[in-house]
Motif scaffolding. Sequence first.
Motif, PDB file in Angstrom:
ATOM      1  N   GLN A 113      -1.231   3.613   9.650  1.00  0.00           N
ATOM      2  CA  GLN A 113      -2.542   3.161   9.180  1.00  0.00           C
ATOM      3  C   GLN A 113      -2.347   2.040   8.164  1.00  0.00           C
ATOM      4  O   GLN A 113      -1.696   2.245   7.135  1.00  0.00           O
ATOM      5  N   GLN A 114      -2.932   0.875   8.441  1.00  0.00           N
ATOM      6  CA  GLN A 114      -2.708  -0.314   7.621  1.00  0.00           C
ATOM      7  C   GLN A 114      -4.037  -0.796   7.046  1.00  0.00           C
ATOM      8  O   GLN A 114      -5.021  -0.959   7.780  1.00  0.00           O
ATOM      9  N   HIS A 115      -4.026  -1.049   5.733  1.00  0.00           N
ATOM     10  CA  HIS A 115      -5.211  -1.535   5.034  1.00  0.00           C
ATOM     11  C   HIS A 115      -4.786  -2.598   4.026  1.00  0.00           C
ATOM     12  O   HIS A 115      -3.618  -2.666   3.622  1.00  0.00           O
ATOM     13  N   TYR A 116      -5.752  -3.399   3.632  1.00  0.00           N
ATOM     14  CA  TYR A 116      -5.527  -4.373   2.568  1.00  0.00           C
ATOM     15  C   TYR A 116      -6.741  -4.378   1.652  1.00  0.00           C
ATOM     16  O   TYR A 116      -7.862  -4.032   2.062  1.00  0.00           O
ATOM     17  N   MET A 117      -6.521  -4.767   0.421  1.00  0.00           N
ATOM     18  CA  MET A 117      -7.583  -4.824  -0.573  1.00  0.00           C
ATOM     19  C   MET A 117      -7.449  -6.131  -1.350  1.00  0.00           C
ATOM     20  O   MET A 117      -6.346  -6.634  -1.562  1.00  0.00           O
ATOM     21  N   VAL A 118      -8.574  -6.685  -1.743  1.00  0.00           N
ATOM     22  CA  VAL A 118      -8.618  -7.948  -2.475  1.00  0.00           C
ATOM     23  C   VAL A 118      -8.805  -7.635  -3.952  1.00  0.00           C
ATOM     24  O   VAL A 118      -9.740  -6.921  -4.337  1.00  0.00           O
ATOM     25  N   LEU A 128      -2.396  -0.770  -9.378  1.00  0.00           N
ATOM     26  CA  LEU A 128      -1.213  -0.010  -8.999  1.00  0.00           C
ATOM     27  C   LEU A 128      -1.107   1.287  -9.804  1.00  0.00           C
ATOM     28  O   LEU A 128      -0.816   2.357  -9.243  1.00  0.00           O
ATOM     29  N   PHE A 129      -1.343   1.209 -11.102  1.00  0.00           N
ATOM     30  CA  PHE A 129      -1.264   2.415 -11.936  1.00  0.00           C
ATOM     31  C   PHE A 129      -2.364   3.410 -11.555  1.00  0.00           C
ATOM     32  O   PHE A 129      -2.121   4.631 -11.530  1.00  0.00           O
ATOM     33  N   SER A 130      -3.548   2.918 -11.239  1.00  0.00           N
ATOM     34  CA  SER A 130      -4.634   3.811 -10.816  1.00  0.00           C
ATOM     35  C   SER A 130      -4.284   4.495  -9.505  1.00  0.00           C
ATOM     36  O   SER A 130      -4.579   5.685  -9.315  1.00  0.00           O
ATOM     37  N   PHE A 131      -3.664   3.774  -8.590  1.00  0.00           N
ATOM     38  CA  PHE A 131      -3.244   4.378  -7.323  1.00  0.00           C
ATOM     39  C   PHE A 131      -2.203   5.471  -7.571  1.00  0.00           C
ATOM     40  O   PHE A 131      -2.257   6.545  -6.955  1.00  0.00           O
ATOM     41  N   ARG A 266     -12.238  -1.126  -0.035  1.00  0.00           N
ATOM     42  CA  ARG A 266     -12.697  -1.420  -1.392  1.00  0.00           C
ATOM     43  C   ARG A 266     -12.402  -0.241  -2.290  1.00  0.00           C
ATOM     44  O   ARG A 266     -12.355   0.905  -1.851  1.00  0.00           O
ATOM     45  N   VAL A 267     -12.238  -0.526  -3.555  1.00  0.00           N
ATOM     46  CA  VAL A 267     -11.835   0.484  -4.529  1.00  0.00           C
ATOM     47  C   VAL A 267     -13.035   0.887  -5.364  1.00  0.00           C
ATOM     48  O   VAL A 267     -13.858   0.042  -5.744  1.00  0.00           O
ATOM     49  N   LYS A 268     -13.099   2.172  -5.666  1.00  0.00           N
ATOM     50  CA  LYS A 268     -14.137   2.651  -6.568  1.00  0.00           C
ATOM     51  C   LYS A 268     -13.790   2.252  -7.998  1.00  0.00           C
ATOM     52  O   LYS A 268     -12.721   2.598  -8.506  1.00  0.00           O
ATOM     53  N   GLN A 269     -14.674   1.524  -8.619  1.00  0.00           N
ATOM     54  CA  GLN A 269     -14.412   1.059  -9.973  1.00  0.00           C
ATOM     55  C   GLN A 269     -14.349   2.197 -10.982  1.00  0.00           C
ATOM     56  O   GLN A 269     -13.748   2.053 -12.048  1.00  0.00           O
TER      57      GLN A 269
END
Length: 600
Positions: A113-118, A128-131, A266-269
Amino acid sequence: GGKDLKTEQERITRMNILVCTPGRLLQHMDQTPNFDCSNLQVLALDEADRILDLGFAKTLNAIIENLPKHRQTMLFSATQTKSVKDLARLSLQNPEYIAVHDKSDYSTPKQLQQHYMVTELPGKLDMLFSFMKTHLQCKAIVFLSSCKQVRFVFETFCKLQPGVPLMQLHGKQKQQKRVDIFTQFSRTKHAYLFCTDVAARGLDFPAVDWVLQVDCPEDADTYIHRVGRTARYDLAGRALLFLLPSEEEAMVELLKKKRVPIEKIRVKQSRKQSIQQQMQAFCFKDPEIKYLGQKTFVSYVRSVYLQRNKDVFDVSALPLEEYAASLGLPGAPRIRFVKSSAAASEESGSESDASESEEKAVSVKQKAQPKSKIDRMFQRKNQSILADHYTKLVDQEGDRLAMTKLTDAGDDDDDFMTLKRVDHDLDDDTLPVHSQQSKRSLRKTKKEIVKTATRGEKLLFDDEGEAHPVYEFEALDDFMKEGSVSEKQRAYVEKGLAEMRDADAADRATAREKRREKRQKRKQREREVRGNDDDGDFTSSASLRARKHISSGSDSEESDVDAHRRSQKPSKKRARIMEVAEPTTLEDQERLALQLLGAL
């Protein structure tokens, strides 16, 4: 490579299958006696596209010259080359191309499974730290573009303590260190490995759950090799790519051409955590972290600047000041090649304006001709013994950019840039009078300067990285809001008295404890001395009684009374008396003597 050559020379002549690197194989061909390759039947090249690259061109050509022409050659790679020149170098005749995913819709495994985020450049480390904080129970590989970045991220994240084991792997480490880290990461169930592209090929890490590409790969082939560290064989895996807004469009297009299925997320802020203040605190407290952060900044910008695909990598679009602040640096380090590229782009964009300004400058030069020798001296181009190219090297790029911007500003700034002669003649009255001073007077003046000079202010930094003076004064209004001066004085005095009482009680308790320990030690010494004296009294009294019994043979009533009185006398030392029957015969006396000797 990386091992003892003599040990390999003893074993290499007895082998049928040899696995080696190109450099070490060529070294054995040149230095190992009795190493004959004339009977070679099969030549296999793993990661063939990289070995056939220009970096190994000379080494590979020298190896092929020592190999027989009649052989079977096999090339293996996830991104196989089809270049006719590369295949001709290996003397391949009618080669057959076999591909695992040739007829499939995608060039990567289906279970991947491949994804990208801007994300913006300053927010990469926060993301990165949040992940990592939300994926603690996983095994992941994090790819960065340079060794300095790997070291910086590893050192700072270890200080942040995300709650999962961290490791680093890059090309600056020694081979044995890299082997140990590879073995440790392979055995660990949950861990994060920060690495460069040195781990993108040829390494089989078992059970990797995630592959995170914090920095954009140089091309689609590098992306395929990176994500190949997960989803090995029939296992599932996930890959996440971090892209800048300037990299998104061109990089996604390259991946589509390579038949790579990738989706945008997209990432949850609300789950995003900022670590910028902690990074600033690390840089303030530890100079080594600050120095490593500066090197990280320069190495990342250089890696973007040196990339060939300028559609994906654009140095001018990078927010350098914000990126430096995200690393905890007080300011962005000066980088010459970035400013030179920006200046070149500005010059290319303003060629038409430059031609008009040149015409105006020529007309101005024709009007303003030097009239005297002094004017001609100021009009000279080379006023030093240094060459023109050296002055260009020494020239600061920032000053050059400022000059170009000011010259392009228009006619309004002509007066600001025009050189005007000013009368610098001085009157005799204004000239300072220098008098020769003695060493003693000069020493006095230095002392006065030291006394009157302003001294440095000492600052303290809190956990958030903000500077504060050692003693901060409070505003008068805020001071009066808390209460009157008399009440504060009374409270301060009571607080001091309470502290003094507590300290006095603690001192008294400590003194009592010391006195009690001293008494115990003294009593212990007295017991030891008393025990030794008791033993001596017992032996002396028993020997006297035995002598009396032996000499007389019988005791009179007077001696018994005297002995009883002596025993009844009070004494500080208590003597132990041994009751023995009165000896009547010589045998009884000998037995008593033996008993007394045994008591000794």
